[in-house]
Design a protein around this motif. Structure first.
Motif, PDB file in Angstrom:
ATOM      1  N   MET A 139      30.285  24.385  43.712  1.00 52.36           N
ATOM      2  CA  MET A 139      31.268  23.301  43.727  1.00 52.36           C
ATOM      3  C   MET A 139      32.524  23.829  44.411  1.00 52.36           C
ATOM      4  SD  MET A 139      29.567  21.073  42.016  1.00 52.36           S
ATOM      5  CE  MET A 139      30.365  19.851  41.002  1.00 52.36           C
ATOM      6  N   PRO A 140      32.960  23.208  45.536  1.00 52.88           N
ATOM      7  CA  PRO A 140      34.047  23.791  46.338  1.00 52.88           C
ATOM      8  C   PRO A 140      35.273  24.208  45.526  1.00 52.88           C
ATOM      9  CG  PRO A 140      33.080  21.984  47.522  1.00 52.88           C
ATOM     10  CD  PRO A 140      32.391  22.019  46.185  1.00 52.88           C
ATOM     11  N   MET A 141      35.783  23.337  44.630  1.00 52.18           N
ATOM     12  CA  MET A 141      37.017  23.688  43.940  1.00 52.18           C
ATOM     13  C   MET A 141      36.802  24.844  42.960  1.00 52.18           C
ATOM     14  SD  MET A 141      38.885  21.877  45.620  1.00 52.18           S
ATOM     15  CE  MET A 141      40.515  22.089  44.934  1.00 52.18           C
ATOM     16  N   ARG A 142      35.644  24.874  42.320  1.00 52.23           N
ATOM     17  CA  ARG A 142      35.346  25.998  41.427  1.00 52.23           C
ATOM     18  C   ARG A 142      35.171  27.288  42.213  1.00 52.23           C
ATOM     19  NH1 ARG A 142      31.780  24.811  36.293  1.00 52.23           N
ATOM     20  NH2 ARG A 142      32.352  22.670  35.862  1.00 52.23           N
ATOM     21  N   VAL A 143      34.565  27.154  43.399  1.00 53.31           N
ATOM     22  CA  VAL A 143      34.380  28.333  44.258  1.00 53.31           C
ATOM     23  C   VAL A 143      35.748  28.874  44.671  1.00 53.31           C
ATOM     24  CG1 VAL A 143      33.483  29.150  46.468  1.00 53.31           C
ATOM     25  CG2 VAL A 143      32.119  27.608  45.069  1.00 53.31           C
ATOM     26  N   ALA A 144      36.678  27.957  45.006  1.00 53.14           N
ATOM     27  CA  ALA A 144      38.028  28.388  45.374  1.00 53.14           C
ATOM     28  C   ALA A 144      38.664  29.142  44.207  1.00 53.14           C
ATOM     29  CB  ALA A 144      38.872  27.179  45.762  1.00 53.14           C
ATOM     30  N   ALA A 145      38.487  28.607  42.997  1.00 52.67           N
ATOM     31  CA  ALA A 145      39.044  29.278  41.817  1.00 52.67           C
ATOM     32  C   ALA A 145      38.430  30.662  41.658  1.00 52.67           C
ATOM     33  CB  ALA A 145      38.796  28.429  40.572  1.00 52.67           C
ATOM     34  N   ALA A 146      37.101  30.769  41.910  1.00 52.48           N
ATOM     35  CA  ALA A 146      36.433  32.065  41.777  1.00 52.48           C
ATOM     36  C   ALA A 146      36.980  33.062  42.797  1.00 52.48           C
ATOM     37  CB  ALA A 146      34.927  31.891  41.957  1.00 52.48           C
ATOM     38  N   CYS A 147      37.212  32.595  44.032  1.00 56.47           N
ATOM     39  CA  CYS A 147      37.773  33.477  45.065  1.00 56.47           C
ATOM     40  C   CYS A 147      39.136  34.001  44.621  1.00 56.47           C
ATOM     41  CB  CYS A 147      37.943  32.722  46.388  1.00 56.47           C
ATOM     42  SG  CYS A 147      36.400  32.342  47.205  1.00 56.47           S
ATOM     43  N   LEU A 148      39.972  33.082  44.094  1.00 52.10           N
ATOM     44  CA  LEU A 148      41.309  33.495  43.670  1.00 52.10           C
ATOM     45  C   LEU A 148      41.226  34.464  42.495  1.00 52.10           C
ATOM     46  CD1 LEU A 148      43.133  30.070  44.061  1.00 52.10           C
ATOM     47  CD2 LEU A 148      43.562  32.159  45.375  1.00 52.10           C
ATOM     48  N   LEU A 149      40.275  34.209  41.593  1.00 55.54           N
ATOM     49  CA  LEU A 149      40.113  35.096  40.443  1.00 55.54           C
ATOM     50  C   LEU A 149      39.737  36.510  40.900  1.00 55.54           C
ATOM     51  CD1 LEU A 149      39.732  35.423  37.300  1.00 55.54           C
ATOM     52  CD2 LEU A 149      37.312  34.960  37.722  1.00 55.54           C
ATOM     53  N   PHE A 150      38.744  36.589  41.828  1.00 51.44           N
ATOM     54  CA  PHE A 150      38.319  37.912  42.299  1.00 51.44           C
ATOM     55  C   PHE A 150      39.475  38.611  43.017  1.00 51.44           C
ATOM     56  CE2 PHE A 150      33.622  36.376  42.742  1.00 51.44           C
ATOM     57  CZ  PHE A 150      33.551  36.288  41.371  1.00 51.44           C
ATOM     58  N   ALA A 151      40.239  37.822  43.808  1.00 53.78           N
ATOM     59  CA  ALA A 151      41.356  38.407  44.543  1.00 53.78           C
ATOM     60  C   ALA A 151      42.449  38.874  43.583  1.00 53.78           C
ATOM     61  CB  ALA A 151      41.917  37.398  45.539  1.00 53.78           C
ATOM     62  N   ALA A 152      42.673  38.102  42.513  1.00 50.10           N
ATOM     63  CA  ALA A 152      43.695  38.489  41.536  1.00 50.10           C
ATOM     64  C   ALA A 152      43.325  39.810  40.869  1.00 50.10           C
ATOM     65  CB  ALA A 152      43.855  37.392  40.490  1.00 50.10           C
ATOM     66  N   ALA A 153      42.026  39.965  40.553  1.00 44.56           N
ATOM     67  CA  ALA A 153      41.577  41.216  39.939  1.00 44.56           C
ATOM     68  C   ALA A 153      41.850  42.392  40.871  1.00 44.56           C
ATOM     69  CB  ALA A 153      40.094  41.126  39.603  1.00 44.56           C
ATOM     70  N   GLU A 154      41.594  42.171  42.163  1.00 45.90           N
ATOM     71  CA  GLU A 154      41.836  43.239  43.137  1.00 45.90           C
ATOM     72  C   GLU A 154      43.313  43.577  43.228  1.00 45.90           C
ATOM     73  OE1 GLU A 154      40.227  43.351  47.310  1.00 45.90           O
ATOM     74  OE2 GLU A 154      38.736  42.053  46.367  1.00 45.90           O
TER      75      GLU A 154
END
Lengths: 292, 363
Positions: A231-246
């Motif tokens: 789901m595009p918006m959930r995928v965007a959230a996942a990208c931001l989450l992974f980036a935040a962890a980094e």
């Protein structure tokens, strides 16, 4: 102020993930497994540097990056759509091919085994604060709107409806007069363009190409797609989450709270957990990987 | 009619891989020409540097060992209808386990005991790494493709962490040398191989290929595995526990990949080093594809890909060695695309032959 810096750095790290993941969602929604994202990104990064170096402008770099992405996507389409080769095998071979080809042509073009010379990017260091410079970069804005735009495309346009139908039930779509192969080809090409822009962002941000510079980011984007359940918006959230962890890991580097290797693992472990269905199962499009 | 059948089978087995290699050579020619060299010179040098002298041949044998194991790993799972893309991580886990056991064993233990223990450790570690995607697939239906890819990153990062922060010799990326579990180099038996990394673990690789053939084609569990790979629903209906077969296939597949680790660890360097076999896991896919998922084919294909890898180093003075990386990828793409295409063509030809026979039979 610290929070703002954290947010900005998160966004900067997330841009390649957002662009590549948008391409991957498009590809998987029309039923083609997005294992070639890594290769498309790397091809885009190399194309961007070639264009910027010989063309003298980052904009020409972008055009070359997109051409490289389209070229990779066409090869993938030829193998999987025309010849119906196995998508997993082709995806992995494409990645190996691009790694080898970029190394080969890096030596041919710049006579180096490790990196290209410095090229023009967007903004440049001359334009003041690093933060502001990154927001004069069109790819940052493109990355931020890519997945919302994809949501609109997939759920609010006739093309999107057909694309999703092709990924879920191609026979039914074909019965209704949809040209399944043509639609898949278009999805793949869009994927190639978006993923290559993700790679171009990396290369232009660092003002050079370095060997294998995407370093698994295509697979993190794939992880975000699965974790975000296509789901595009959930995928965007996942990208931001992974980036935040980094980002957190980079900013806490001095503190040594957790070994950096463990932070790197977060996307992969979350994806495996999501696939196993511990908290709500990730279910891919029904026709993913099946081309008849 | 049986003659036709044999011809058909031979065509099915060899046509696609040969076409693929031919296509790769054409691509290679073009790339060599862009570099301003003569393809004939480069290919001659490639052969000279691999099969033309004992050192080069020894290096080919060395690389064949690992590729045979990762090729068998991919093929064994593929015969059950699964894609094990995780050989990269399983191989590293196997190598690490062998080195760890070799470090823990006292030096006084004789080789006849230490070596088999280390080999068992590599297979157990690889098998355990394969068991994770196996159980996730069998119990939860999770795609083994994605899980094995993600697990590659997880396993490699964990191993790097353990080695870098707890076991590494200062200033290096490798552990201390083992106390026991050494396998002799071929150079110590046949002096002509002196200096090359080839070692007796190649015998283990050949034996395990024979074992895989026996298990796949001569045992009940192998029959069940192949039945599941061809048509899981029919197999389930026939009373075969599909989930259990999938799980076992992934465990064995991982064990084969893990075994590949002993080549570097027991036979060559006697320690575990970060990235010791990077790329061999993915190349195993190529080996299995070209070898048509048959252990004998895999041995031949492993020799081919080992020759290419070593040949890249031999021609590096003329063209970048990355040329062979491109060629290897082209072979994979070409085999993957020509196999289904050749099969369709052969089916068509067979059908038209049958029609012609039928037409001739009717007066």
């Amino acid at each position: 102020m610290i929070l703002l810096a954290f947010l900005l750095q998160t966004i900067r790290i997330a841009i390649p993930y957002l662009l590549a993941a948008a391409g991957g969602v498009m590809s998987e929604r029309v039923g083609v497994i997005a294992l070639g994202l890594e290769g498309m990104m790397l091809a885009g990064a190399f194309g961007a540097v070639l264009g910027s170096y010989y063309g003298g402008s980052a904009w020409i770099g972008l055009v070359c990056a997109m051409s490289a992405g389209i070229l990779v996507a066409l090869l993938l389409a030829l193998c999987t759509l025309r010849f119906r080769a196995n998508q997993v095998v082709v995806g992995i071979a494409i990645n190996l091919l691009v790694i080898g080809a970029t190394r080969f042509f890096l030596r041919l073009a710049f006579d180096s085994a490790s990196n290209s010379p410095r090229v023009d990017g967007f903004g440049g260091e001359g334009s003041g604060l690093g933060v502001l410079a990154s927001f004069s970069n069109p790819l940052v804005w493109l990355g931020l709107i890519a997945l919302p735009a994809l949501w609109w495309l997939l759920w609010r346009t006739p093309f999107g409806l057909r694309a999703r139908a092709v990924g879920e039930k191609p026979e039914a779509a074909a019965t209704l007069g949809v040209n399944v192969s043509a639609l898949r080809l278009r999805g793949l090409l869009l994927c190639g363009v978006l993923a290559s822009l993700g790679g171009a962002y990396l290369a232009l941000d660092q003002h050079q190409f370095t060997d294998s510079m995407t370093a698994g980011r295509g697979f993190i984007a794939l992880a975000a797609i699965i974790f975000g359940r296509w789901m595009p918006m959930r995928v965007a959230a996942a990208c931001l989450l992974f980036a935040a962890a980094e980002t957190l890991q980079i900013q806490l580097q001095g503190a040594q709270l957790v070994p950096s290797q463990f932070v790197e693992l977060i996307p992969y472990v979350l994806t495996i957990v999501a696939l196993a269905g511990v908290v709500g199962k990730s279910v891919p499009p029904a026709a993913l990987g099946k081309v008849e | 009619m049986s003659g036709d059948g044999l011809l058909m089978r031979a065509a099915q087995a060899f046509l696609a891989p040969l076409l693929a290699v031919a296509l790769a050579m054409v691509v290679g020619d073009l790339l060599i020409l862009t570099y301003g060299e003569s393809p004939a010179t480069v290919y001659a040098l490639l052969l000279e540097g691999t099969w033309g002298n004992w050192y080069g041949f020894g290096q080919v044998i060395y690389k064949t060992m690992t590729l045979t194991c990762t090729g068998l790993a991919f093929a064994y799972a593929a015969r059950a209808g699964l894609f094990n893309v995780g050989a990269e991580g399983q191989l590293a886990a196997g190598g690490f386990a062998a080195a760890l056991v070799g470090l823990l064993l006292p030096a006084s233990i004789p080789g006849v005991i230490a070596v088999p223990v280390c080999i068992a450790a590599s297979m157990i570690a690889g098998g355990a790494s394969g068991a994770i995607p196996g159980v996730l697939r069998a119990r939860f239906g999770a795609s083994e493709v994605i899980v094995t890819i993600m697990l590659n990153f997880v396993l490699l990062a964990l191993l790097n962490y353990v080695v870098a922060s707890h076991m590494a010799v200062p200033e290096t990326l490798h552990t201390a040398e083992m106390n026991a579990g050494f396998v002799a180099r071929l150079g110590s038996l046949f002096p002509v191989f002196a200096g090359s990394a080839a070692n007796l673990t190649i015998v283990v690789a050949v034996l395990v290929a024979v074992f895989a053939w026996w298990k796949l084609f001569r045992t009940r569990s192998g029959y069940e595995l192949r039945a599941v790979g061809l048509q899981p629903d029919a197999a389930e209906y026939g009373g075969i526990p599909v989930s259990r077969v999938w799980f076992r296939a992934m465990v064995w597949s991982g064990a084969f990949a893990g075994l590949g680790g002993i080549n570097f660890v027991l036979g060559y360097k006697h320690y575990y080093e970060e990235g010791f076999a990077a790329g061999s896991g993915f190349l195993g896919i190529a080996v299995a594809l070209v070898g048509r998922n048959h252990p004998l084919g895999i041995l031949i294909a492993a020799l081919l890909f080992a020759t290419l890898s070593q040949g890249g180093l031999a021609v590096n003075a003329l063209v970048p060695k990355q040329l062979v990386d491109i060629l290897q990828a082209v072979v994979i793409l070409a085999v993957a695309t020509t196999v289904p295409e050749v099969q369709r063509l052969l089916r068509k030809t067979a059908a038209s032959l049958v029609r012609r026979d039928a037409a001739e039979a009717t007066p």
